[in-house]
Design a protein around this motif. Sequence first.
Motif, mmCIF file in Angstrom:
data_model
loop_
_atom_site.group_PDB
_atom_site.id
_atom_site.type_symbol
_atom_site.label_atom_id
_atom_site.label_comp_id
_atom_site.label_asym_id
_atom_site.label_seq_id
_atom_site.Cartn_x
_atom_site.Cartn_y
_atom_site.Cartn_z
ATOM 1 N N VAL A 23 6.133 17.964 -11.619
ATOM 2 C CA VAL A 23 7.001 18.968 -12.242
ATOM 3 C C VAL A 23 7.757 18.337 -13.416
ATOM 4 O O VAL A 23 7.846 18.912 -14.509
ATOM 5 N N ASP A 24 8.256 17.139 -13.199
ATOM 6 C CA ASP A 24 8.983 16.440 -14.266
ATOM 7 C C ASP A 24 8.099 16.261 -15.506
ATOM 8 O O ASP A 24 8.522 16.530 -16.628
ATOM 9 N N ARG A 25 6.855 15.809 -15.287
ATOM 10 C CA ARG A 25 5.962 15.558 -16.435
ATOM 11 C C ARG A 25 5.568 16.864 -17.115
ATOM 12 O O ARG A 25 5.437 16.927 -18.336
ATOM 13 N N LEU A 26 5.385 17.929 -16.327
ATOM 14 C CA LEU A 26 5.028 19.221 -16.936
ATOM 15 C C LEU A 26 6.182 19.735 -17.806
ATOM 16 O O LEU A 26 5.967 20.272 -18.893
ATOM 17 N N ARG A 27 7.405 19.548 -17.329
ATOM 18 C CA ARG A 27 8.571 20.016 -18.098
ATOM 19 C C ARG A 27 8.752 19.223 -19.386
ATOM 20 O O ARG A 27 9.209 19.743 -20.389
ATOM 21 N N ALA A 28 8.406 17.946 -19.333
ATOM 22 C CA ALA A 28 8.632 17.079 -20.497
ATOM 23 C C ALA A 28 7.501 17.167 -21.522
ATOM 24 O O ALA A 28 7.663 16.733 -22.665
ATOM 25 N N ALA A 29 6.382 17.758 -21.139
ATOM 26 C CA ALA A 29 5.187 17.686 -21.995
ATOM 27 C C ALA A 29 5.336 18.498 -23.281
ATOM 28 O O ALA A 29 5.920 19.585 -23.298
ATOM 29 N N ASP A 30 4.755 17.942 -24.369
ATOM 30 C CA ASP A 30 4.638 18.701 -25.619
ATOM 31 C C ASP A 30 3.337 19.494 -25.615
ATOM 32 O O ASP A 30 3.223 20.525 -26.265
ATOM 33 N N ILE A 31 2.367 18.964 -24.895
ATOM 34 C CA ILE A 31 1.069 19.636 -24.834
ATOM 35 C C ILE A 31 0.434 19.371 -23.472
ATOM 36 O O ILE A 31 0.554 18.267 -22.930
ATOM 37 N N VAL A 46 5.672 24.484 -17.501
ATOM 38 C CA VAL A 46 5.505 23.996 -18.879
ATOM 39 C C VAL A 46 6.515 24.713 -19.786
ATOM 40 O O VAL A 46 6.730 25.919 -19.662
ATOM 41 N N ARG A 47 7.162 23.970 -20.704
ATOM 42 C CA ARG A 47 8.145 24.574 -21.607
ATOM 43 C C ARG A 47 7.494 25.645 -22.484
ATOM 44 O O ARG A 47 6.314 25.515 -22.857
ATOM 45 N N ALA A 48 8.272 26.654 -22.850
ATOM 46 C CA ALA A 48 7.718 27.757 -23.651
ATOM 47 C C ALA A 48 7.234 27.272 -25.014
ATOM 48 O O ALA A 48 6.314 27.851 -25.596
ATOM 49 N N ASP A 49 7.856 26.201 -25.528
ATOM 50 C CA ASP A 49 7.457 25.740 -26.869
ATOM 51 C C ASP A 49 6.354 24.670 -26.821
ATOM 52 O O ASP A 49 5.973 24.126 -27.855
ATOM 53 N N ALA A 50 5.832 24.405 -25.635
ATOM 54 C CA ALA A 50 4.747 23.417 -25.532
ATOM 55 C C ALA A 50 3.404 24.127 -25.729
ATOM 56 O O ALA A 50 3.299 25.338 -25.546
ATOM 57 N N ASP A 51 2.409 23.358 -26.111
ATOM 58 C CA ASP A 51 1.056 23.931 -26.289
ATOM 59 C C ASP A 51 0.264 23.817 -25.003
ATOM 60 O O ASP A 51 0.293 22.761 -24.345
ATOM 61 N N LEU A 52 -0.461 24.879 -24.690
ATOM 62 C CA LEU A 52 -1.352 24.864 -23.524
ATOM 63 C C LEU A 52 -2.786 24.937 -24.031
ATOM 64 O O LEU A 52 -3.124 25.845 -24.788
#
Length: 240
Positions: A23-31, A46-52
Motif C-alpha cells: 500500500v505504501d509503495r502504491l501510494r508513493a508511485a508516480d507510475i 494509486v494517487r489520482a495524479d499517477a499514471d496507470l
Amino acid sequence: MSGFVSFVGSGPGDPELLTLKAVDRLRAADIVLFDDLSAGPVLRHVRADADLVAVGKRAGRPSPSQSHVSALLVAHAATGARVVRLKSGDPAIFGRLEEEIVALRDAGIGFEIVPGISSASAAAAAAAIPLTRRLSARRVQFVTGHDVTGTLPQARNMAALADPDATTVVFMPKRTFPALADDLVAHGLPPHTPALFAENVGHPDQRLTRTTVAALADRLRATVSEAPALILYGPLMEEA
Ligand SMILES: C[S@@+](CC[C@H](N)C(=O)[O-])C[C@H]1O[C@@H](n2cnc3c(N)ncnc32)[C@H](O)[C@@H]1O
C-alpha cells in the motif's frame, strides 16, 4: 537522475490481502505498470495524479512481449519516476520477475521486491487446507501447467509430481491438467487423490471445488472457463 522500481505483489485480488508495504509503495508511485490479474480494487491506492499503464492482455489484444514490458520499465524509471511494477500474487512466483530484474540491472536502475500473498496460499487458506501436514504432507511444491510454448512442460519430474506425500499446487493448469493427470496416474498416483479446483481466489466470485484428480481431469476435458484457477492435489485435509 534515475528512478527506482518496486516490484509489488498485489496478492490474489482481495484488497485486504495487500501488505502494508505494498500500500505504501502504491501510494508513493508516480507510475504503476500492472498485469490483468493484478488489476482491480488494489489500484484504488494509486494517487489520482499517477499514471496507470496496463501491460497485460486487454480486450482480446495480445499481451505485449516480455522485452517490450522490460523496456517500458527501464524507460519510465530512467525519467526519475518512482515506478511500481505490480504483479499478481507474489511477484517471485511464475511472474517473469527474472527478465525484468536483468533489464533493470543492465540499465543500472535500483529496485526492490515487495512480496505478496500468492494465490496458492490464498486458495489453501480459503479452503481451510494446510499446505503441509506433519504426518502426511511433508513437502509442498509449486509447478506450472505450461511452459513458454503454452503446452505441458516436456521435462517433468514425475517422481516428484506423483509423490503421494507432497501437496502440489499447479499454476495455469486448466488446459493441460487432463494430460498431466493421465501421466500422474501412470506414475502411480491414485486417481482418487484429493484435489481442489480454486477459481477467482480472493474475488467476490471465488469458487472452490473439492474433487479428485481423475474427476477434475474429466471435467476439464469437457469444459474450461476463463477464470484464473489453481489446482491443488495430494493428501489434502478433508472438509470438517
Ligand atoms: C502468471 S501466474 C502468476 C502467479 C502469481 N505470481 C501468484 O503468486 O499467485 C498466473 C496464474 O496464477 C494463478 N492465479 C493468479 N491469481 C489467481 C486467483 N486470484 N485465483 C486463482 N488462480 C490465480 C492462475 O493459475 C494463473 O493462471
